[in-house]
Each structure stands twice: as C-alpha cells, then as structure tokens.
Design a protein around this motif. Structure first.
Motif, PDB file in Angstrom:
ATOM      1  N   GLN A   1       0.847  -1.186   0.000  1.00  0.00           N
ATOM      2  CA  GLN A   1       0.000   0.000   0.000  1.00  0.00           C
ATOM      3  C   GLN A   1       0.884   1.238   0.000  1.00  0.00           C
ATOM      4  N   VAL A   2       0.486   2.233  -0.758  1.00  0.00           N
ATOM      5  CA  VAL A   2       1.235   3.482  -0.805  1.00  0.00           C
ATOM      6  C   VAL A   2       0.252   4.609  -1.066  1.00  0.00           C
ATOM      7  N   GLN A   3       0.463   5.730  -0.407  1.00  0.00           N
ATOM      8  CA  GLN A   3      -0.334   6.930  -0.661  1.00  0.00           C
ATOM      9  C   GLN A   3       0.508   7.909  -1.478  1.00  0.00           C
ATOM     10  N   SER A  25       4.191   7.916   0.205  1.00  0.00           N
ATOM     11  CA  SER A  25       4.251   7.713   1.656  1.00  0.00           C
ATOM     12  C   SER A  25       5.374   6.772   2.063  1.00  0.00           C
ATOM     13  N   ARG A  26       5.957   6.094   1.106  1.00  0.00           N
ATOM     14  CA  ARG A  26       7.087   5.213   1.374  1.00  0.00           C
ATOM     15  C   ARG A  26       8.036   5.243   0.179  1.00  0.00           C
ATOM     16  N   THR A  98       1.122   4.796  -9.333  1.00  0.00           N
ATOM     17  CA  THR A  98       2.226   3.848  -9.304  1.00  0.00           C
ATOM     18  C   THR A  98       1.729   2.418  -9.387  1.00  0.00           C
ATOM     19  N   TYR A 109      -2.561   0.729 -13.113  1.00  0.00           N
ATOM     20  CA  TYR A 109      -1.961   1.411 -11.969  1.00  0.00           C
ATOM     21  C   TYR A 109      -2.919   1.329 -10.783  1.00  0.00           C
ATOM     22  N   PRO A 110      -2.575   0.597  -9.727  1.00  0.00           N
ATOM     23  CA  PRO A 110      -3.497   0.430  -8.609  1.00  0.00           C
ATOM     24  C   PRO A 110      -3.520   1.585  -7.597  1.00  0.00           C
ATOM     25  N   TYR A 111      -2.480   2.397  -7.586  1.00  0.00           N
ATOM     26  CA  TYR A 111      -2.401   3.447  -6.560  1.00  0.00           C
ATOM     27  C   TYR A 111      -2.354   4.817  -7.224  1.00  0.00           C
ATOM     28  N   TRP A 112      -3.208   5.724  -6.726  1.00  0.00           N
ATOM     29  CA  TRP A 112      -3.376   7.040  -7.333  1.00  0.00           C
ATOM     30  C   TRP A 112      -3.379   8.133  -6.280  1.00  0.00           C
TER      31      TRP A 112
END
Length: 122
Positions: A1-3, A25-26, A98, A109-112
C-alpha cells in the motif's frame, strides 16, 4: 500500500512552465513504475509520462514529448513533472500513479493520488 500526494498545480499563461511533484508515503521500489496522467473536463484520463523508478527509463505521450520531463529525486519517494511551453490544451487535473507494470493504461496502476489542477490561460 502506498499513498501519493500531488502538488505544484496552478494557473499559468500559455508559454509558461509549472513543476508538479508527486510525494509517496514510502520509498518507491526500484522495479516500480510511476506515471503521470491527466484528465480534462469531459474527457477520459490519459497517459502523460512514466518512469521505471530504479532504471530511470522514461517515456512520454506524443503530445508532451519535448516539453515535459519526468524525473525522480534522490530521496527515493518523490517524482517531478517539469512542464514547459504550456498551452491551453494542457489544462487538466494531473494525477500521479504507481504500479508494477510498464504501462500507459489507467487500469494497470493500482495506486493514485488525488490530483492537482493545472490551468493554462491563452
């Protein structure tokens, strides 16, 4: 998970420049891909640029090639999109995203992030 959080949008006159930043976030994995997309009112979200984070390999949509530059910083969790020679056609909400695939497709892309508005006046 990433923000992801975008910043740097705003109002600029045609011919001007803006620099967008995407903060994660990471730390972004070296194998990860970060893309910039944009969505204008009434239009579908479209690919703008992408970077394979570890290798630094980049790719651009034809509409921005030669004007936009995607880059990463040494901290390992930030990307930038330098936008030069802006035109009113570049007006849109700009998103960073990403994922793991070297893709120009939104659904890969799962993270926005939440997006940042860029408005270019004539």
């Amino acid at each position: 998970q990433v923000q992801l959080v975008e910043s740097g949008g705003g109002l600029v006159q045609a011919g001007g420049s803006l620099r967008l930043t995407c903060a994660a976030s990471r730390r972004i994995y070296s194998s990860g891909v970060v893309g910039w997309f944009r969505q204008a009112p009434g239009k579908e979200r479209e690919f703008v640029a992408r970077i394979r984070y570890g290798l630094g390999r980049t790719d651009y949509a034809d509409s921005v090639k030669g004007r936009f530059t995607i880059s990463k910083d040494n901290a390992g969790n930030k990307l930038h999109l330098q936008m030069n020679s802006l035109t009113p056609e570049d007006t849109a909400v700009y998103y960073c995203a990403t994922g793991a695939q070297w893709s120009t497709t939104v659904t890969d892309y799962p993270y926005w992030g939440q997006g940042t508005q860029v408005t270019v006046s004539p």
